[in-house]
Design an enzyme around this catalytic site. Structure first.
Site, PDB file in Angstrom:
ATOM      1  N   GLY A  28       0.802  -1.213   0.000  1.00 24.87           N
ATOM      2  CA  GLY A  28       0.000   0.000   0.000  1.00 24.87           C
ATOM      3  C   GLY A  28       0.835   1.264   0.000  1.00 24.87           C
ATOM      4  O   GLY A  28       0.531   2.220   0.721  1.00 24.87           O
ATOM      5  N   ALA A  29       1.879   1.291  -0.812  1.00 23.46           N
ATOM      6  CA  ALA A  29       2.781   2.447  -0.861  1.00 23.46           C
ATOM      7  C   ALA A  29       2.696   3.113  -2.232  1.00 23.46           C
ATOM      8  O   ALA A  29       3.688   3.287  -2.927  1.00 23.46           O
ATOM      9  CB  ALA A  29       4.212   2.026  -0.557  1.00 23.46           C
ATOM     10  N   GLY A  33       1.620  10.801  -0.082  1.00 19.93           N
ATOM     11  CA  GLY A  33       0.866  11.302   1.054  1.00 19.93           C
ATOM     12  C   GLY A  33       0.427  10.231   2.024  1.00 19.93           C
ATOM     13  O   GLY A  33      -0.229  10.546   3.018  1.00 19.93           O
ATOM     14  N   SER A 174      -7.358  -0.071  12.936  1.00 21.88           N
ATOM     15  CA  SER A 174      -7.907   1.283  12.886  1.00 21.88           C
ATOM     16  C   SER A 174      -8.659   1.701  14.143  1.00 21.88           C
ATOM     17  O   SER A 174      -9.543   2.545  14.078  1.00 21.88           O
ATOM     18  CB  SER A 174      -8.839   1.421  11.673  1.00 21.88           C
ATOM     19  N   TYR A 188     -15.257  -2.420   7.012  1.00 26.60           N
ATOM     20  CA  TYR A 188     -13.845  -2.122   7.272  1.00 26.60           C
ATOM     21  C   TYR A 188     -13.493  -2.430   8.720  1.00 26.60           C
ATOM     22  O   TYR A 188     -12.472  -3.071   9.012  1.00 26.60           O
ATOM     23  CB  TYR A 188     -13.586  -0.653   6.949  1.00 26.60           C
TER      24      TYR A 188
END
Length: 277
Positions: A28-29, A33, A174, A188
């Protein structure tokens, strides 16, 4: 069993490159930002060779958009002042059940035949809602990307890496289990909660192979997804009066990858800057 002695004085002195000779895959790079880019910069600054995974179509479909992968990799090298630093990048749609093992194999080969550190930072954004709005296909989509792919990445990493000290896995959650939860993002929150729940079991499974497993909750991080009044309202709930920035959790994750954190495993660690929920 004899007690371990105190470290020798020379062992207490910090190595400026504590990850020298080690290698890392950061998923996930895809954009500068994001947290993945910040983690990659920190790992590389500590001396690690880094493979940046991206899935550009996902970010292109989001309001924040995507960067060119070459630009993200160049940014990591530029931060080190070394245009030849071992920073590699490659794509992968982790919704495909075969993609995690392929990605780990590709990263291992690109980084010289060994992978020490796995940072599973990717996630499916959007396509969610409250309890009344979710449906089976939506739940399946989040399961495939947010949970199944992470476990398959962990499996592939454990299978390919020779047993021995220095192995590290960091997953991302999260804060869905903290006061208030995430009632507007049920799919999620469910899948990220599964990662938090499996952390201790994975750590117990892999400790004999020299791999620690931890999960980081970065809290609200400014990755360009919030603006205006909503942005200011969240900022006001931090004692520091600002959002977390990508480099805030990145510093913790990079430390977990070093030998300094060898005794930390099976933990879900909150890095929220005192955020008031």
């Amino acid at each position: 069993m004899p007690r371990l002695p105190h470290p020798a004085p020379e062992d207490l002195r910090r190595d400026p490159l504590p990850l020298r000779g080690r290698t890392a895959l950061v998923t996930g790079a895809a954009r500068r930002g994001g947290i993945g880019h910040a983690v990659a910069r920190r790992l590389a600054a500590h001396g690690a060779g880094v493979y940046l995974h991206h899935h550009v179509p996902h970010d292109e479909a989001m309001p924040w958009g995507a960067d060119r992968p070459e630009e993200v990799a160049a940014s990591v090298r530029d931060a080190l002042g070394d245009p030849d630093a071992p920073v590699v990048h490659g794509p992968g749609d982790l919704a495909d059940p075969s993609a995690p093992a392929e990605l780990v194999a590709r990263a291992t080969a690109a980084l010289g035949g060994r992978l020490d550190i796995l940072v599973a930072n990717h996630a499916l954004s959007g396509s969610d809602g409250p309890l009344d709005a979710i449906h089976a296909a939506l739940l399946d989509a989040h399961w495939a990307v947010d949970t199944r792919s992470v476990l398959l990445l962990v499996q592939a990493h454990a299978r390919l890496r020779p047993p021995g000290p220095g192995g590290r896995i960091v997953m991302m959650t999260s804060g869905q289990d903290i006061a208030g939860g995430m009632p507007g993002e049920i799919a999620y929150a469910l899948q990220k909660g599964a990662l938090a729940s499996i952390t201790r079991s994975l750590a117990t499974t892999l400790t004999g192979r020299g791999i620690t497993v931890n999960t980081v909750n970065p809290g609200p991080v400014d990755t360009d997804y919030a603006t205006g009044e909503a942005y200011e309202a969240v900022a006001a709930r931090f004692p520091a009066g600002r959002w977390g920035m990508p480099d805030d959790p990145a510093r913790l994750i990079a430390w977990l990858a070093t030998d300094e954190a060898a005794w930390i495993t099976g933990e879900v660690i909150n890095s929220e800057g005192g955020f008031r929920r």
